[in-house]
Design a protein around this motif. Structure first.
Motif, PDB file in Angstrom:
ATOM      1  N   TYR A   1       2.001 -16.448   7.075  1.00  0.00           N
ATOM      2  CA  TYR A   1       3.433 -16.665   6.914  1.00  0.00           C
ATOM      3  C   TYR A   1       4.133 -15.591   7.740  1.00  0.00           C
ATOM      4  CZ  TYR A   1       1.841 -19.290   2.830  1.00  0.00           C
ATOM      5  OH  TYR A   1       1.192 -20.163   1.993  1.00  0.00           O
ATOM      6  N   VAL A   2       5.107 -16.003   8.543  1.00  0.00           N
ATOM      7  CA  VAL A   2       5.829 -15.066   9.402  1.00  0.00           C
ATOM      8  C   VAL A   2       7.317 -15.336   9.252  1.00  0.00           C
ATOM      9  CG1 VAL A   2       6.179 -14.259  11.766  1.00  0.00           C
ATOM     10  CG2 VAL A   2       3.910 -15.029  11.046  1.00  0.00           C
ATOM     11  N   THR A   3       8.069 -14.291   8.916  1.00  0.00           N
ATOM     12  CA  THR A   3       9.521 -14.408   8.797  1.00  0.00           C
ATOM     13  C   THR A   3      10.181 -13.257   9.541  1.00  0.00           C
ATOM     14  OG1 THR A   3       9.591 -13.133   6.740  1.00  0.00           O
ATOM     15  CG2 THR A   3       9.377 -15.520   6.525  1.00  0.00           C
ATOM     16  N   GLY A   4      11.476 -13.381   9.727  1.00  0.00           N
ATOM     17  CA  GLY A   4      12.234 -12.318  10.366  1.00  0.00           C
ATOM     18  C   GLY A   4      12.617 -12.680  11.779  1.00  0.00           C
ATOM     19  N   ASP A   5      13.087 -11.678  12.509  1.00  0.00           N
ATOM     20  CA  ASP A   5      13.490 -11.859  13.899  1.00  0.00           C
ATOM     21  C   ASP A   5      12.786 -10.806  14.742  1.00  0.00           C
ATOM     22  OD1 ASP A   5      14.890  -9.420  13.568  1.00  0.00           O
ATOM     23  OD2 ASP A   5      16.697 -10.485  12.960  1.00  0.00           O
ATOM     24  N   SER A   6      13.116 -10.749  16.013  1.00  0.00           N
ATOM     25  CA  SER A   6      12.402  -9.821  16.901  1.00  0.00           C
ATOM     26  C   SER A   6      12.616  -8.356  16.519  1.00  0.00           C
ATOM     27  CB  SER A   6      12.823 -10.042  18.354  1.00  0.00           C
ATOM     28  OG  SER A   6      14.209  -9.811  18.498  1.00  0.00           O
ATOM     29  N   ASN A   7      13.654  -8.092  15.744  1.00  0.00           N
ATOM     30  CA  ASN A   7      13.897  -6.728  15.297  1.00  0.00           C
ATOM     31  C   ASN A   7      12.903  -6.320  14.201  1.00  0.00           C
ATOM     32  OD1 ASN A   7      15.336  -4.264  15.296  1.00  0.00           O
ATOM     33  ND2 ASN A   7      16.417  -4.898  13.464  1.00  0.00           N
ATOM     34  N   HIS A   8      12.628  -7.230  13.288  1.00  0.00           N
ATOM     35  CA  HIS A   8      11.694  -6.910  12.206  1.00  0.00           C
ATOM     36  C   HIS A   8      10.984  -8.183  11.745  1.00  0.00           C
ATOM     37  CE1 HIS A   8       9.981  -4.646   8.902  1.00  0.00           C
ATOM     38  NE2 HIS A   8      10.197  -5.718   8.165  1.00  0.00           N
ATOM     39  N   ILE A   9       9.677  -8.204  11.884  1.00  0.00           N
ATOM     40  CA  ILE A   9       8.849  -9.342  11.501  1.00  0.00           C
ATOM     41  C   ILE A   9       8.094  -8.984  10.223  1.00  0.00           C
ATOM     42  CG2 ILE A   9       6.864 -10.758  12.166  1.00  0.00           C
ATOM     43  CD1 ILE A   9       8.996 -11.400  14.031  1.00  0.00           C
ATOM     44  N   LYS A  10       8.091  -9.905   9.257  1.00  0.00           N
ATOM     45  CA  LYS A  10       7.264  -9.764   8.057  1.00  0.00           C
ATOM     46  C   LYS A  10       6.127 -10.765   8.170  1.00  0.00           C
ATOM     47  CE  LYS A  10      10.844  -8.297   4.867  1.00  0.00           C
ATOM     48  NZ  LYS A  10      11.512  -8.602   3.590  1.00  0.00           N
ATOM     49  N   ILE A  11       4.917 -10.255   7.976  1.00  0.00           N
ATOM     50  CA  ILE A  11       3.725 -11.090   8.104  1.00  0.00           C
ATOM     51  C   ILE A  11       2.915 -10.996   6.819  1.00  0.00           C
ATOM     52  CG2 ILE A  11       1.542 -11.389   9.338  1.00  0.00           C
ATOM     53  CD1 ILE A  11       2.942 -10.193  11.807  1.00  0.00           C
ATOM     54  N   LEU A  12       2.544 -12.150   6.305  1.00  0.00           N
ATOM     55  CA  LEU A  12       1.637 -12.232   5.167  1.00  0.00           C
ATOM     56  C   LEU A  12       0.471 -13.088   5.641  1.00  0.00           C
ATOM     57  CD1 LEU A  12       2.503 -12.885   1.494  1.00  0.00           C
ATOM     58  CD2 LEU A  12       0.624 -14.077   2.573  1.00  0.00           C
ATOM     59  N   VAL A  13      -0.731 -12.530   5.614  1.00  0.00           N
ATOM     60  CA  VAL A  13      -1.910 -13.239   6.111  1.00  0.00           C
ATOM     61  C   VAL A  13      -2.994 -13.295   5.052  1.00  0.00           C
ATOM     62  CG1 VAL A  13      -1.537 -12.889   8.576  1.00  0.00           C
ATOM     63  CG2 VAL A  13      -2.634 -11.096   7.266  1.00  0.00           C
ATOM     64  N   ILE A  14      -3.727 -14.414   5.054  1.00  0.00           N
ATOM     65  CA  ILE A  14      -4.766 -14.658   4.063  1.00  0.00           C
ATOM     66  C   ILE A  14      -6.008 -15.147   4.779  1.00  0.00           C
ATOM     67  CG2 ILE A  14      -5.383 -15.992   2.009  1.00  0.00           C
ATOM     68  CD1 ILE A  14      -2.132 -16.402   1.898  1.00  0.00           C
ATOM     69  N   GLY A  15      -7.113 -14.451   4.558  1.00  0.00           N
ATOM     70  CA  GLY A  15      -8.369 -14.875   5.166  1.00  0.00           C
ATOM     71  C   GLY A  15      -9.514 -13.974   4.754  1.00  0.00           C
TER      72      GLY A  15
END
Length: 88
Positions: free
Chosen positions: A20-34
């Protein structure tokens, strides 16, 4: 590169179950599962996620990144108690 492109890049390069990736080029939030994260420290997990993004970061297409990473089992446990609507 938009959030969808970043999401697909991470899923492909890291063979993730979900991202899951949210935000803009200034600040990206990433949630990854694997299961790539099994038995790996939080610091190493972040390094793993940064690797496919490093060119975008060094070329200042992404300013800052927040990363939350889980194995599939960890996510099953966390998902019950976590509001992840911001990543939808």
């Amino acid at each position: 590169m938009d959030n969808q492109d970043i999401k697909l890049l991470l899923i492909k390069k890291l063979k993730l179950q979900k991202a899951y990736v949210t935000g803009d080029s200034n600040h990206i939030k990433i949630l990854v599962i694997g299961d790539i994260f099994k038995g790996i420290s939080q610091v190493k997990r972040q390094q793993i996620v940064y690797t496919p993004l490093i060119n975008m970061i060094t070329q200042k297409h992404i300013h800052s990144v927040s990363i939350m990473s889980y194995t599939i089992e960890e996510w099953k446990i966390k998902n019950k108690n976590m509001d992840h609507s911001e990543y939808a």
